[in-house]
Write an enzyme that holds these catalytic residues in place. Structure first.
Site, PDB file in Angstrom:
ATOM      1  N   SER A  75       0.076   4.567   1.049  1.00  0.00           N
ATOM      2  CA  SER A  75       1.224   5.159   0.354  1.00  0.00           C
ATOM      3  C   SER A  75       0.837   6.508  -0.224  1.00  0.00           C
ATOM      4  CB  SER A  75       1.690   4.236  -0.784  1.00  0.00           C
ATOM      5  OG  SER A  75       2.641   4.889  -1.608  1.00  0.00           O
ATOM      6  N   TYR A  86      -1.230   0.144  -7.862  1.00  0.00           N
ATOM      7  CA  TYR A  86      -0.730   0.352  -6.497  1.00  0.00           C
ATOM      8  C   TYR A  86      -1.463   1.513  -5.820  1.00  0.00           C
ATOM      9  CZ  TYR A  86       2.870   1.070  -2.861  1.00  0.00           C
ATOM     10  OH  TYR A  86       3.551   1.221  -1.676  1.00  0.00           O
ATOM     11  N   LYS A 143      -3.803   1.320  -2.516  1.00  0.00           N
ATOM     12  CA  LYS A 143      -3.395   2.025  -1.305  1.00  0.00           C
ATOM     13  C   LYS A 143      -4.424   3.049  -0.853  1.00  0.00           C
ATOM     14  CE  LYS A 143       0.461   0.003  -0.277  1.00  0.00           C
ATOM     15  NZ  LYS A 143       0.460  -0.887   0.909  1.00  0.00           N
TER      16      LYS A 143
END
Length: 304
Positions: free
Chosen positions: A152, A165, A169
């Protein structure tokens, strides 16, 4: 036209909804037999439900494809290994893995709980490792296979309130590159996709201000079905010479992302002190510093 995945057996994790669902549907349409993995939890990972995975399998079968539902979590090693076993048990082999499963527990960093950080890391990063590690042994023996991992721009570029997150990622990028390096001798490929698409997880973005509402409306124009062709391509034999790369897909745009390399260097024959670093090194290097950009700062134009 010939189907690009004819005769292949593919695992897609997190395939009950959103991007994973579209990848599973397209892989099946391209001739693959698909393990549709999804425990059916909420966006934050809570709860379980067999319905999402079963509905995707039913849709694939209605379209004349072959698929089986699997409800194991990727966040623990033994259940993740059973996802791989499901492919070999039902289809006799495994040719590709799409590590798409994910959850979100967004929170500004100083307020983020340890549990929220660890939960996201376990699903995204550890989950990608667990499934890939179980599949790698099969790929090594048959000397073929393809991994498609999902990263991401939250990690590649940056974003607010997503330390867990983003860390996961960006860790996936390192995992993918290491797999590509270690397993290239066995004709095993590993690549990343950074998707721009409306999904259930993106649906957690706040919409309190007019600017936030406008941003979400633009994102909604980027359907998850736009991501699936790149994943199917990377799983196919047409991508036999593509490995260790990071691709972005944004509606009808495809990007190849850069990877970390040195930008500038400075040296002093006598070595450095804290004082000379301040006086010499930093003034020379600062013009090349990266700003505290977010994904929206870099991708500032509307999706094409």
């Amino acid at each position: 036209m010939a189907k690009s995945l004819e005769g292949k057996s593919i695992i897609v994790t997190g395939a009950g909804r959103g991007i994973g669902r579209e990848i599973a549907l397209l892989c099946a349409a391209e001739g693959a037999k698909v393990v549709v993995n999804d425990p059916g939890g909420a966006a934050d990972g809570s709860g379980t439900s067999a319905t999402p995975a079963e509905e995707v399998v039913e849709e694939i079968k209605k379209r004349g494809g072959t698929a089986v539902a699997n409800f194991e979590t990727v966040a623990e090693a033994i259940p993740a290994s059973r996802i791989v076993k499901a492919a070999t048990d039902h289809f006799g082999k495994l040719d590709g893995v799409v590590n798409n499963a994910g959850i979100l527990r967004d929170m500004i960093f100083h307020r983020m709980s340890v549990e929220a950080f660890e939960a996201v890391i376990k699903v995204h990063l550890m989950g990608s490792f667990y499934v890939s590690h179980a599949a790698a042994r099969l790929f090594r023996e048959q000397e073929s296979g393809s991994f498609v991992h999902f990263t991401s721009t939250s990690g590649l570029v940056g974003n607010f309130g997503q330390a867990n997150y983003a860390a996961a990622k960006l860790g996936i990028v390192g995992l993918s590159k290491s797999i590509a390096l270690d397993m290239s001798r066995f004709n095993v490929r590993s690549n990343c996709i950074s998707p721009f698409a409306w999904s259930r997880l993106i649906g957690t973005i706040p919409t309190e201000t007019e600017a936030e509402k406008a941003r979400v409306e633009k994102i909604k124009q980027m359907g998850p079905e736009k991501i699936a062709p790149m994943a199917a391509y990377l799983l196919s034999d047409a991508a036999k010479d593509v490995t260790g790369q990071i691709f972005g897909v944004r509606r009808n745009e495809i990007f190849l992302f850069s990877q970390n390399r040195p930008l500038r260097s400075v040296q002093r024959s006598e070595g450095w002190t804290p004082q000379t670093i301040a006086e010499h090194a930093m003034p020379a290097l600062k013009p090349s510093f990266y700003k505290l950009d977010r994904s929206a700062d870099i991708f500032s134009w509307d999706a094409i």
